[in-house]
Enzyme design. Sequence first.
Site, mmCIF file in Angstrom:
data_model
loop_
_atom_site.group_PDB
_atom_site.id
_atom_site.type_symbol
_atom_site.label_atom_id
_atom_site.label_comp_id
_atom_site.label_asym_id
_atom_site.label_seq_id
_atom_site.Cartn_x
_atom_site.Cartn_y
_atom_site.Cartn_z
ATOM 1 N N SER A 14 -13.249 -3.198 -10.466
ATOM 2 C CA SER A 14 -13.409 -1.759 -10.254
ATOM 3 C C SER A 14 -13.226 -1.064 -11.592
ATOM 4 O O SER A 14 -12.148 -1.137 -12.197
ATOM 5 C CB SER A 14 -12.372 -1.248 -9.248
ATOM 6 N N ASN B 270 -2.202 -3.630 -4.725
ATOM 7 C CA ASN B 270 -2.386 -2.263 -5.211
ATOM 8 C C ASN B 270 -1.215 -1.344 -4.890
ATOM 9 O O ASN B 270 -1.034 -0.315 -5.541
ATOM 10 C CB ASN B 270 -3.675 -1.666 -4.637
ATOM 11 N N GLN C 197 -6.993 -4.456 -9.713
ATOM 12 C CA GLN C 197 -5.826 -3.966 -10.445
ATOM 13 C C GLN C 197 -5.514 -4.814 -11.672
ATOM 14 O O GLN C 197 -5.042 -4.297 -12.683
ATOM 15 C CB GLN C 197 -4.599 -3.937 -9.523
ATOM 16 N N HIS D 45 -12.945 2.098 -12.564
ATOM 17 C CA HIS D 45 -12.048 3.238 -12.751
ATOM 18 C C HIS D 45 -10.573 2.869 -12.703
ATOM 19 O O HIS D 45 -9.709 3.703 -12.950
ATOM 20 C CB HIS D 45 -12.353 4.349 -11.733
ATOM 21 N N CYS E 194 -1.682 8.586 4.820
ATOM 22 C CA CYS E 194 -1.806 9.654 5.823
ATOM 23 C C CYS E 194 -3.202 9.584 6.426
ATOM 24 O O CYS E 194 -4.198 9.631 5.710
ATOM 25 C CB CYS E 194 -1.572 11.002 5.151
ATOM 26 N N THR F 98 -30.990 1.721 -8.561
ATOM 27 C CA THR F 98 -31.100 1.797 -10.019
ATOM 28 C C THR F 98 -29.736 1.608 -10.662
ATOM 29 O O THR F 98 -28.745 2.221 -10.260
ATOM 30 C CB THR F 98 -31.677 3.163 -10.440
#
Length: 346
Positions: free
Chosen positions: A174, A130, A158, A176, A291, A209
């Site tokens: 994934s 990623n 990815q 999104h 970070c 659900t």
Amino acid sequence: MKPDRLYLDHAATTPVVPAARDAMADALGRWANPSSPHGEGRAARSVLEAARGRIGKALGWDGEVLFTSGASEAIALALKGFDSVAGAVEHDAVLAAVSDETRLSVDANGNVQLGKIAKDRRYAIQQVNNETGVIQPLAELGAAIRESGGLLVADCSQGAGKLSLPDADIIILSAHKLGGPPGLGALLVKDLALLRPTGGQEKGYRRGTENLPAVAGLAAALEAGFGWLDDAARLRAKLDMAIEAAGGEVVAKAAPRLATIGSYRMPEISASSQLIAFDLAGISVSAGSACSSGTLKASHVLTAMGWDAKAAGEVVRVSFGPLTSEDDIERFMAAWKAIRERAQAA
């Protein structure tokens, strides 16, 4: 997002494609619980199961497809509580599911070194990194793992849709990252006996659900395809050349990499400073370092590849989507050069 901003952080999340938005809007009309036995519930179930089949077909997968709240939950279901091993450059969600003593080292290009393979263990190896975009040779690694009696769990968050799925026992998706909505992941499983049933929905392997609109969106996004990848490969090659010509460094230049991801070092300028400057210039990218609690911590991916903390802390990631253009690359490079020139003049 304001129209004057340039978004180059598609590896973090990419906008929902129009076909997925339309499919989700339609599925919202099927508001009933797919597990309910009445007519409305059966209608919702029919849409859900049709979408499940479409997702498998779009990916060329003939095993089981189970839906989760995201890739992190899918990873936990596949690895937690099992005797598992992971590559040192895996996503944090994978590393959190295995012990520190079971990390596989990588070479300077980020390729996993299997070493001696333990029988009956689960080997979690990502298809595409990623941060760097490096593509792991999963056909070769998977064959070695299987021959020695292990199982391959491939995080394809990815690469799914952009690359063919590997021959793995369990695959992670994934939505999104693929033009589908956030809040949806999937486990592709060759044999449900590899998982531990918990009761509830998804054939008894995941409670909650089902998110019907999101599932419909993922199916539509995968069917829309990734015909723009050739353009992305051309643009990434152009960016690689421009970065090097301007005095930067391309991460894992010699390794096979996914066309949509590039990581670049700007020597002597911290990633945090770069991110602020790019954001002020209206450009969204992400760091090759993360970070945490206000302290810049070197990327575990780059340090595993042999980078020292200082150099690793000077890397940013640029990732492309279907609408990324040549003008976008030129705008990014103009900003990159301006940031470096200002820092050198200071």
